[in-house]
Design a protein around this motif. Structure first.
Motif, PDB file in Angstrom:
ATOM      1  N   HIS A  10      34.978   1.511  -8.334  1.00 12.71           N
ATOM      2  CA  HIS A  10      34.265   1.233  -9.590  1.00 12.71           C
ATOM      3  C   HIS A  10      34.739   2.190 -10.677  1.00 12.71           C
ATOM      4  N   GLN A  11      34.856   3.468 -10.332  1.00 13.00           N
ATOM      5  CA  GLN A  11      35.315   4.464 -11.310  1.00 13.00           C
ATOM      6  C   GLN A  11      36.748   4.169 -11.759  1.00 13.00           C
ATOM      7  N   PHE A  12      37.614   3.857 -10.815  1.00 12.18           N
ATOM      8  CA  PHE A  12      39.006   3.554 -11.152  1.00 12.18           C
ATOM      9  C   PHE A  12      39.085   2.368 -12.115  1.00 12.18           C
ATOM     10  N   SER A  67      27.939  -4.326  -1.796  1.00 12.18           N
ATOM     11  CA  SER A  67      28.192  -3.475  -2.963  1.00 12.18           C
ATOM     12  C   SER A  67      29.685  -3.321  -3.205  1.00 12.18           C
ATOM     13  N   LEU A  68      30.467  -3.201  -2.125  1.00 15.65           N
ATOM     14  CA  LEU A  68      31.914  -3.085  -2.257  1.00 15.65           C
ATOM     15  C   LEU A  68      32.513  -4.393  -2.773  1.00 15.65           C
ATOM     16  N   ILE A  69      32.067  -5.514  -2.218  1.00 16.71           N
ATOM     17  CA  ILE A  69      32.573  -6.818  -2.652  1.00 16.71           C
ATOM     18  C   ILE A  69      32.223  -7.072  -4.114  1.00 16.71           C
ATOM     19  N   ASP A  70      31.006  -6.693  -4.507  1.00 15.89           N
ATOM     20  CA  ASP A  70      30.612  -6.843  -5.911  1.00 15.89           C
ATOM     21  C   ASP A  70      31.500  -5.989  -6.820  1.00 15.89           C
ATOM     22  N   THR A  71      31.826  -4.789  -6.388  1.00 14.98           N
ATOM     23  CA  THR A  71      32.684  -3.914  -7.175  1.00 14.98           C
ATOM     24  C   THR A  71      34.077  -4.513  -7.331  1.00 14.98           C
ATOM     25  N   LEU A  72      34.603  -5.083  -6.261  1.00 10.68           N
ATOM     26  CA  LEU A  72      35.926  -5.696  -6.317  1.00 10.68           C
ATOM     27  C   LEU A  72      35.923  -6.932  -7.228  1.00 10.68           C
ATOM     28  N   ASN A  73      34.796  -7.625  -7.269  1.00 11.43           N
ATOM     29  CA  ASN A  73      34.694  -8.852  -8.072  1.00 11.43           C
ATOM     30  C   ASN A  73      34.295  -8.601  -9.517  1.00 11.43           C
ATOM     31  N   GLU A  74      33.803  -7.406  -9.832  1.00  6.40           N
ATOM     32  CA  GLU A  74      33.310  -7.152 -11.184  1.00  6.40           C
ATOM     33  C   GLU A  74      34.456  -7.255 -12.197  1.00  6.40           C
ATOM     34  N   PRO A  75      34.145  -7.753 -13.408  1.00  3.62           N
ATOM     35  CA  PRO A  75      35.189  -7.892 -14.429  1.00  3.62           C
ATOM     36  C   PRO A  75      35.830  -6.556 -14.774  1.00  3.62           C
ATOM     37  N   TYR A  76      37.100  -6.606 -15.033  1.00  2.00           N
ATOM     38  CA  TYR A  76      37.803  -5.407 -15.454  1.00  2.00           C
ATOM     39  C   TYR A  76      37.442  -5.124 -16.911  1.00  2.00           C
ATOM     40  N   PRO A  77      37.104  -3.900 -17.271  1.00  2.00           N
ATOM     41  CA  PRO A  77      36.718  -3.610 -18.657  1.00  2.00           C
ATOM     42  C   PRO A  77      37.846  -3.897 -19.636  1.00  2.00           C
ATOM     43  N   LYS A  78      37.498  -4.384 -20.815  1.00  2.00           N
ATOM     44  CA  LYS A  78      38.500  -4.700 -21.829  1.00  2.00           C
ATOM     45  C   LYS A  78      38.907  -3.463 -22.607  1.00  2.00           C
TER      46      LYS A  78
END
Length: 227
Positions: free
Chosen positions: A45-47, A216-227
């Motif tokens: 998530h931080q990365f 939680s890990l799967i949600d993090t991998l699926n979360e949109p990449y910040p613009k």
């Protein structure tokens, strides 16, 4: 000059290293994947939020591995890494995690312990197959971990490799080459986590339903990449 003390020390050192290797494996195999899933989720998530890895690299990744490695000691220095691998499913989304580990030992003047987080991007189906078959994966030759690009421009011009590696140590971040190491499957850790014996290929195929703690890990991998 009396060489007996030196000879005694050398024998003691060799015996200590051998016993250390003997103890290291069972201790290392007793860890809890649930805790690593939580750590991996936070680091990834931080990365992503800080854009430490280019968005195009994330978008094209066939899989992602996470390792947290602790290194420390005085004279005898050991490295112990525990982590996980997840892959993209053919139907979309991500697989559950499969446990992995890495360990090593060296002799040198090192004081204290240092924790390093590695995020490893699997760029090809070949890299995924290496982890799917279980056992050991040797990061050598064409499967060496190459320091990953740190910007979109670098991602465009850098020759693509099977594996990109990134690390973060005490707030310092960067792409880092990871070569010559041996990453092991941890079947006992997987069995405790999934409550039955499962292989990496079963996990990566989507046949095995991930435990709720993996969400939680799967949600993090699926979360949109910040613009």
């Amino acid at each position: 000059m009396n060489s007996k003390p030196s000879l005694f020390f050398n024998r003691f050192l060799i015996a200590f290293i051998l016993s250390f290797f003997g103890l290291m494996r069972p201790l290392h195999a007793s860890w809890n994947l649930k805790e690593i899933v939580s750590d991996a989720s936070a680091v990834i998530h931080q990365f992503k939020q800080e854009g430490k890895i280019p968005k195009s690299v994330w978008d094209k990744a066939k899989g992602v591995a996470y390792l947290e490695v602790t290194k420390g000691g005085f004279v005898i220095s050991g490295e112990y890494g525990k982590g996980l691998v997840v892959v993209r499913l053919p139907i979309g989304g991500w697989s559950g995690p499969s446990a992995i580990s890495v360990s090593g030992i060296g002799v040198g003047l090192q004081v204290g312990g240092t924790k390093t987080d590695y995020v490893i991007i699997l760029n090809s189906d070949k890299a995924v197959r290496q982890f799917s078959r279980g056992g050991k994966v040797h990061l050598t030759g064409e499967m060496s971990g190459v320091a990953g690009p740190e910007s979109e421009r670098q991602a465009l011009i850098k020759p693509k490799s099977n594996i990109y590696t990134y690390r973060s140590t005490e707030g310092l971040f960067g792409g880092i080459a990871l070569q010559g190491i041996e990453i092991r499957e941890e079947p006992e850790v997987n069995e405790r986590y999934y409550h039955r014996a499962v292989s990496p290929s079963e996990i990566f195929s989507g046949e095995v339903q991930p435990p709720k703690s993996a969400q939680s890990l799967i949600d993090t991998l699926n979360e949109p990449y910040p613009k």
